[in-house]
Design a protein around this motif. Structure first.
Motif, PDB file in Angstrom:
ATOM      1  N   ASN A   1     -10.490  -1.476  -4.316  1.00 32.17           N
ATOM      2  CA  ASN A   1     -10.193  -2.634  -3.600  1.00 32.17           C
ATOM      3  C   ASN A   1     -11.616  -2.237  -2.396  1.00 32.17           C
ATOM      4  O   ASN A   1     -12.848  -3.120  -2.420  1.00 32.17           O
ATOM      5  CB  ASN A   1      -9.207  -3.337  -3.527  1.00 32.17           C
ATOM      6  N   TRP A   2     -10.858  -2.127  -1.465  1.00 31.60           N
ATOM      7  CA  TRP A   2     -12.064  -1.935  -0.619  1.00 31.60           C
ATOM      8  C   TRP A   2     -13.236  -0.890  -0.638  1.00 31.60           C
ATOM      9  O   TRP A   2     -14.024  -1.615  -0.094  1.00 31.60           O
ATOM     10  CB  TRP A   2     -11.132  -1.501   1.257  1.00 31.60           C
ATOM     11  N   ALA A   3     -12.538  -0.112  -1.407  1.00 34.78           N
ATOM     12  CA  ALA A   3     -14.438   1.066  -1.471  1.00 34.78           C
ATOM     13  C   ALA A   3     -15.072   0.744  -2.302  1.00 34.78           C
ATOM     14  O   ALA A   3     -16.472   0.083  -2.253  1.00 34.78           O
ATOM     15  CB  ALA A   3     -14.307   2.523  -1.472  1.00 34.78           C
ATOM     16  N   GLY A   4     -14.573  -0.145  -3.339  1.00 37.21           N
ATOM     17  CA  GLY A   4     -15.494  -0.274  -4.188  1.00 37.21           C
ATOM     18  C   GLY A   4     -15.771   0.937  -5.266  1.00 37.21           C
ATOM     19  O   GLY A   4     -16.830   1.155  -5.884  1.00 37.21           O
ATOM     20  N   THR A   5     -15.128   2.162  -5.129  1.00 33.53           N
ATOM     21  CA  THR A   5     -15.641   3.205  -5.410  1.00 33.53           C
ATOM     22  C   THR A   5     -14.253   3.556  -6.102  1.00 33.53           C
ATOM     23  O   THR A   5     -13.354   3.395  -6.040  1.00 33.53           O
ATOM     24  CB  THR A   5     -16.704   3.962  -5.169  1.00 33.53           C
ATOM     25  N   TYR A   6     -14.649   4.795  -6.807  1.00 27.38           N
ATOM     26  CA  TYR A   6     -13.291   5.401  -7.212  1.00 27.38           C
ATOM     27  C   TYR A   6     -12.796   6.321  -6.261  1.00 27.38           C
ATOM     28  O   TYR A   6     -13.814   6.762  -5.191  1.00 27.38           O
ATOM     29  CB  TYR A   6     -13.369   6.326  -8.126  1.00 27.38           C
ATOM     30  N   CYS A   7     -11.316   6.698  -5.648  1.00 27.13           N
ATOM     31  CA  CYS A   7     -11.405   7.340  -4.589  1.00 27.13           C
ATOM     32  C   CYS A   7     -10.267   8.522  -4.750  1.00 27.13           C
ATOM     33  O   CYS A   7      -9.020   7.859  -5.832  1.00 27.13           O
ATOM     34  CB  CYS A   7     -10.417   5.921  -3.426  1.00 27.13           C
ATOM     35  N   VAL A   8      -9.714   9.472  -4.144  1.00 21.73           N
ATOM     36  CA  VAL A   8      -9.145  10.551  -4.390  1.00 21.73           C
ATOM     37  C   VAL A   8      -7.786  10.150  -3.119  1.00 21.73           C
ATOM     38  O   VAL A   8      -8.842  10.316  -2.196  1.00 21.73           O
ATOM     39  CB  VAL A   8      -9.771  11.950  -4.688  1.00 21.73           C
ATOM     40  N   THR A   9      -6.810  10.986  -3.432  1.00 17.64           N
ATOM     41  CA  THR A   9      -6.151  11.091  -1.924  1.00 17.64           C
ATOM     42  C   THR A   9      -6.284  12.017  -1.701  1.00 17.64           C
ATOM     43  O   THR A   9      -5.964  13.314  -2.519  1.00 17.64           O
ATOM     44  CB  THR A   9      -4.659  11.526  -2.908  1.00 17.64           C
ATOM     45  N   VAL A  10      -6.000  12.047  -0.517  1.00 17.07           N
ATOM     46  CA  VAL A  10      -6.145  13.338   0.522  1.00 17.07           C
ATOM     47  C   VAL A  10      -5.158  13.562   1.115  1.00 17.07           C
ATOM     48  O   VAL A  10      -5.110  15.005   1.868  1.00 17.07           O
ATOM     49  CB  VAL A  10      -7.834  13.625   1.113  1.00 17.07           C
ATOM     50  N   TYR A  11      -4.434  12.934   1.396  1.00 12.93           N
ATOM     51  CA  TYR A  11      -3.403  13.277   2.486  1.00 12.93           C
ATOM     52  C   TYR A  11      -2.408  12.099   2.462  1.00 12.93           C
ATOM     53  O   TYR A  11      -2.548  10.443   2.470  1.00 12.93           O
ATOM     54  CB  TYR A  11      -3.423  12.969   4.114  1.00 12.93           C
ATOM     55  N   VAL A  12      -0.868  12.577   2.234  1.00 15.27           N
ATOM     56  CA  VAL A  12       0.055  11.337   2.326  1.00 15.27           C
ATOM     57  C   VAL A  12       1.361  11.750   3.035  1.00 15.27           C
ATOM     58  O   VAL A  12       1.664  13.276   3.255  1.00 15.27           O
ATOM     59  CB  VAL A  12       0.991  11.044   0.898  1.00 15.27           C
ATOM     60  N   GLY A  13       1.206  10.759   4.412  1.00 15.61           N
ATOM     61  CA  GLY A  13       2.312  11.865   5.235  1.00 15.61           C
ATOM     62  C   GLY A  13       3.395  11.070   5.902  1.00 15.61           C
ATOM     63  O   GLY A  13       3.633   9.377   5.510  1.00 15.61           O
ATOM     64  N   GLY A  14       4.159  11.555   6.163  1.00 15.68           N
ATOM     65  CA  GLY A  14       4.975  10.552   7.141  1.00 15.68           C
ATOM     66  C   GLY A  14       5.636   9.639   6.329  1.00 15.68           C
ATOM     67  O   GLY A  14       6.244   8.288   6.744  1.00 15.68           O
ATOM     68  N   ILE A  15       6.032   9.862   5.034  1.00 17.40           N
ATOM     69  CA  ILE A  15       6.782   8.996   4.819  1.00 17.40           C
ATOM     70  C   ILE A  15       8.065   8.864   4.912  1.00 17.40           C
ATOM     71  O   ILE A  15       8.920   9.779   4.630  1.00 17.40           O
ATOM     72  CB  ILE A  15       6.743   9.300   2.772  1.00 17.40           C
ATOM     73  N   ARG A  16       8.353   7.724   4.901  1.00 16.44           N
ATOM     74  CA  ARG A  16       9.824   7.564   5.612  1.00 16.44           C
ATOM     75  C   ARG A  16      10.849   6.393   4.960  1.00 16.44           C
ATOM     76  O   ARG A  16      10.340   5.483   4.086  1.00 16.44           O
ATOM     77  CB  ARG A  16      10.289   6.890   6.928  1.00 16.44           C
ATOM     78  N   PHE A  17      12.151   7.033   4.614  1.00 16.33           N
ATOM     79  CA  PHE A  17      12.832   6.332   3.021  1.00 16.33           C
ATOM     80  C   PHE A  17      14.193   5.808   4.010  1.00 16.33           C
ATOM     81  O   PHE A  17      15.288   6.742   4.960  1.00 16.33           O
ATOM     82  CB  PHE A  17      13.581   6.985   2.193  1.00 16.33           C
TER      83      PHE A  17
END
Length: 158
Positions: free
Chosen positions: A43-59
């Protein structure tokens, strides 16, 4: 914040999301996080986006089967082609009035064109004190990621 810079999904956790301990499986939560964050970035970009990093996920706490789950994703920083999205996952029993935070992480996406080449995104500008703190948080995490990447470099070379 611009309405395109925030999105929230809500749904009910289902028995198919269960792990061996009888709670929602972490993999299910990560899938919900990725879907919500992608939608926010797109929604922000208005283009296709790819994930390059997922970090610090805390459960923080488990999510129960049958809970109402809310996943909030919001822009906290933009680079030239990147969008940094913070994600908070909450849940509550139907009898509870308020959701309780269960998980948090930051995901970085890159906006790309049809050929997969990075394209510029509009700048996200913090508008209040909370957003300024989130932008600073994102910059600190970016610095930490750069250090971690440097440490990991020998393990990606063959």
């Amino acid at each position: 914040m611009d309405s395109k810079g925030h999105i929230s999904f809500q749904f009910i956790s289902e028995p198919t999301d269960v792990n061996f301990g009888g709670k929602v499986h972490g993999g299910s939560v990560m899938k919900w996080i990725d879907q919500t964050a992608y939608t926010c970035a797109r929604n922000w970009a208005g283009t296709y986006c790819v994930t390059v990093y997922v970090g610090g996920i805390r459960f923080y706490k488990p999510i129960n089967i049958g809970d109402v789950v809310k996943v909030d994703a919001y822009v906290i920083y933009t680079g030239k082609t990147s969008i940094h999205i913070a994600v908070d996952v909450y849940s509550k029993d139907f009898d509870d009035e308020r959701h309780e935070k269960k998980t948090h992480c930051v995901i970085v996406f890159v906006s790309v064109d049809a050929d997969g080449k990075p394209v510029p995104v509009k700048e996200w500008i913090p508008e209040n004190e909370r957003e300024k703190k989130l932008a600073e948080y994102a910059r600190k995490l970016k610095s930490l990621r750069e250090k971690i990447s440097e440490e990991m470099r020998p393990f990606f070379e063959d």
